[in-house]
Design an enzyme around this catalytic site. Sequence first.
Site, PDB file in Angstrom:
ATOM      1  N   LYS A  22       9.423  18.044 -26.026  1.00 26.86           N
ATOM      2  CA  LYS A  22       9.842  16.528 -26.309  1.00 26.86           C
ATOM      3  C   LYS A  22       8.751  15.624 -27.052  1.00 26.86           C
ATOM      4  O   LYS A  22       9.351  15.027 -27.956  1.00 26.86           O
ATOM      5  CB  LYS A  22      10.120  15.962 -24.815  1.00 26.86           C
ATOM      6  CG  LYS A  22      10.397  14.497 -24.713  1.00 26.86           C
ATOM      7  CD  LYS A  22      10.521  13.758 -23.517  1.00 26.86           C
ATOM      8  CE  LYS A  22       9.396  13.553 -22.633  1.00 26.86           C
ATOM      9  NZ  LYS A  22       8.644  12.320 -23.266  1.00 26.86           N
ATOM     10  N   ASN A  23       7.778  15.907 -26.638  1.00 27.93           N
ATOM     11  CA  ASN A  23       6.660  14.976 -27.355  1.00 27.93           C
ATOM     12  C   ASN A  23       6.498  15.389 -28.623  1.00 27.93           C
ATOM     13  O   ASN A  23       5.733  14.616 -29.189  1.00 27.93           O
ATOM     14  CB  ASN A  23       5.363  14.833 -26.437  1.00 27.93           C
ATOM     15  CG  ASN A  23       5.636  14.005 -25.266  1.00 27.93           C
ATOM     16  OD1 ASN A  23       6.636  13.535 -25.017  1.00 27.93           O
ATOM     17  ND2 ASN A  23       4.708  13.979 -24.185  1.00 27.93           N
ATOM     18  N   CYS A 116       5.311  -0.136 -17.697  1.00 27.55           N
ATOM     19  CA  CYS A 116       6.280   0.704 -17.155  1.00 27.55           C
ATOM     20  C   CYS A 116       5.511   1.160 -15.644  1.00 27.55           C
ATOM     21  O   CYS A 116       4.355   0.952 -15.525  1.00 27.55           O
ATOM     22  CB  CYS A 116       6.427   1.905 -17.913  1.00 27.55           C
ATOM     23  SG  CYS A 116       5.267   3.062 -18.535  1.00 27.55           S
ATOM     24  N   ARG A 121       1.022  -0.115 -20.787  1.00 32.30           N
ATOM     25  CA  ARG A 121       0.809   1.025 -21.861  1.00 32.30           C
ATOM     26  C   ARG A 121       0.828  -0.033 -23.274  1.00 32.30           C
ATOM     27  O   ARG A 121       1.694  -0.231 -24.023  1.00 32.30           O
ATOM     28  CB  ARG A 121       2.218   1.804 -21.973  1.00 32.30           C
ATOM     29  CG  ARG A 121       1.927   2.536 -20.761  1.00 32.30           C
ATOM     30  CD  ARG A 121       3.100   3.544 -20.828  1.00 32.30           C
ATOM     31  NE  ARG A 121       2.609   4.986 -21.779  1.00 32.30           N
ATOM     32  CZ  ARG A 121       3.762   5.791 -21.919  1.00 32.30           C
ATOM     33  NH1 ARG A 121       4.602   5.984 -21.215  1.00 32.30           N
ATOM     34  NH2 ARG A 121       3.271   6.645 -22.649  1.00 32.30           N
ATOM     35  N   ASP A 308       0.462  14.614 -18.096  1.00 32.44           N
ATOM     36  CA  ASP A 308       1.819  14.814 -17.680  1.00 32.44           C
ATOM     37  C   ASP A 308       1.864  15.912 -16.762  1.00 32.44           C
ATOM     38  O   ASP A 308       3.121  16.182 -16.419  1.00 32.44           O
ATOM     39  CB  ASP A 308       2.377  15.064 -19.342  1.00 32.44           C
ATOM     40  CG  ASP A 308       2.674  13.613 -19.797  1.00 32.44           C
ATOM     41  OD1 ASP A 308       2.470  12.572 -19.463  1.00 32.44           O
ATOM     42  OD2 ASP A 308       3.044  13.921 -21.203  1.00 32.44           O
ATOM     43  N   ARG A 400      15.483  12.483 -18.757  1.00 32.84           N
ATOM     44  CA  ARG A 400      14.678  12.310 -19.980  1.00 32.84           C
ATOM     45  C   ARG A 400      13.774  13.145 -20.711  1.00 32.84           C
ATOM     46  O   ARG A 400      13.275  13.484 -21.740  1.00 32.84           O
ATOM     47  CB  ARG A 400      13.490  11.007 -19.617  1.00 32.84           C
ATOM     48  CG  ARG A 400      14.271   9.775 -19.354  1.00 32.84           C
ATOM     49  CD  ARG A 400      13.355   8.736 -19.397  1.00 32.84           C
ATOM     50  NE  ARG A 400      12.290   8.689 -20.171  1.00 32.84           N
ATOM     51  CZ  ARG A 400      10.919   8.577 -20.016  1.00 32.84           C
ATOM     52  NH1 ARG A 400      10.595   8.142 -18.837  1.00 32.84           N
ATOM     53  NH2 ARG A 400      10.090   8.934 -21.260  1.00 32.84           N
TER      54      ARG A 400
END
Length: 423
Positions: A22-23, A116, A121, A308, A400
Amino acid sequence: MEKFVIEGKQKLEGEVKISGSKNAALPIIAASIMGEGKTILHNIPNLKDVQTILKILNYMGVKTKFENNVLEIDPSGIYQFTAPYEFVSTMRGSICLLGPLLAKYKTAKFSMPGGCVIGPRPIDLHLKGLKKLGVKIENEEGYIVGKVEDKLKGNIVFLGGNFGSSVLATANVMCAATLAEGETIIEFAACEPEIVDLANFLKKMGAKIYGEGSHLIRIEGVKKLKGTEYTIIPDRIEAGTYILAGYITKSRIKISGVITHHLLSLFDKIEESGLEINFGDTYVETIPKEKWKAIEITTLPYPGFPTDLQAQIMSFLTLADGVSLITEKVFPERFIHVGELNRLGADITLDGSKAIIKGVSSLKGAKVMASDLRASAALVLAALAAEGTTEISRIYHLDRGYEKFEKKLSDLGAKIKRVKEET
Ligand code: UD1
């Protein structure tokens, strides 16, 4: 809304194939709008975050076609350069469009991303870096408006913050520098594999980039980039999550389609906890044991232990022998999962950016709520190991970032169902 209902204590077995990262996908999709002509990307995971960035691109006039993990992007029809609040608020990663828009189209209007659940952030480093290349930035009613009046010009850009380097600030500045006049040096660049993947993609488009994967990246600006075809790297965080699923359920499973070199910090911690791990270049096999030891972990930018995977390894440590300590150095407030893990019988206390995890002999199923992407994955891992049934609500967070999560887990033998929540 939907929830997961998980019957714990099932042994897992078999093999799980890891999806594209994803990243890596998000900044590469963003960078593709700098190309003259169409780009074709392979191994793009079908995730909510990917759909969100495609929605933003479609809104701007970019044509996209996404089927079977292959994404075609044709930026030729782009006619507006605004990322509205409703998109940016659901996915802060959309900030990676800022550099590519400014480099190629000289203008970008972005809703200010707010805080968030994993803490504040800020985007000061993104803006500092882009300003160094000649972008003028103003704030207008909650929007950042960036403009390039003449040309972007290469410069020396120091991108370090108090916490280390920033991944997406590095992505933005690197993208912008590819089309700037002259040479750019990024000092204190992020070294994450996703940055290396982005650099490799940009090089296929015709960019001249040197030193990616280190803290010093040098970019020689070129006049144009072309559309290209590229395959995204596997998702190291998804892989790490399944590896921990194997260990927490005391199961032997194979995780394939991985670049294991990206996961050495996780392997190191698994070994430190007294467990063995078997791996080749592209696969991992978990070697289960009844017990494992408490350990200390500090999250750090790559190649350190990834933030993560912090929540997921915390679930694993709730069942360790002894007291573990996790220090969160990347997002010091990223502990929203602690309360929910305690509802499942864990014994975790917080002291600022440290979590003290006293190992317990078992977890027990309960109703819990997902709060952010990786925190939700941690709850799934804990539920897989818990006695009885766990219901996890608000699982849209998981959608997500984990492609076919319940399908992949069910194929491994987990008892996990997605059901509609009564309102
Ligand atoms: C990326 C990842 C995210 C991961 C994070 C850290 C994507 C889409 N997301 O997010 O999953 O958790 O890297 O590995 O790739 N910071 C500043 N000012 C800035 C930018 C960042 O102070 O301008 C701080 C942040 O608050 C945080 C630290 O820098 O404390 C690291 O954040 P950063 O690397 O920028 O995270 P992202 O790139 O947003």
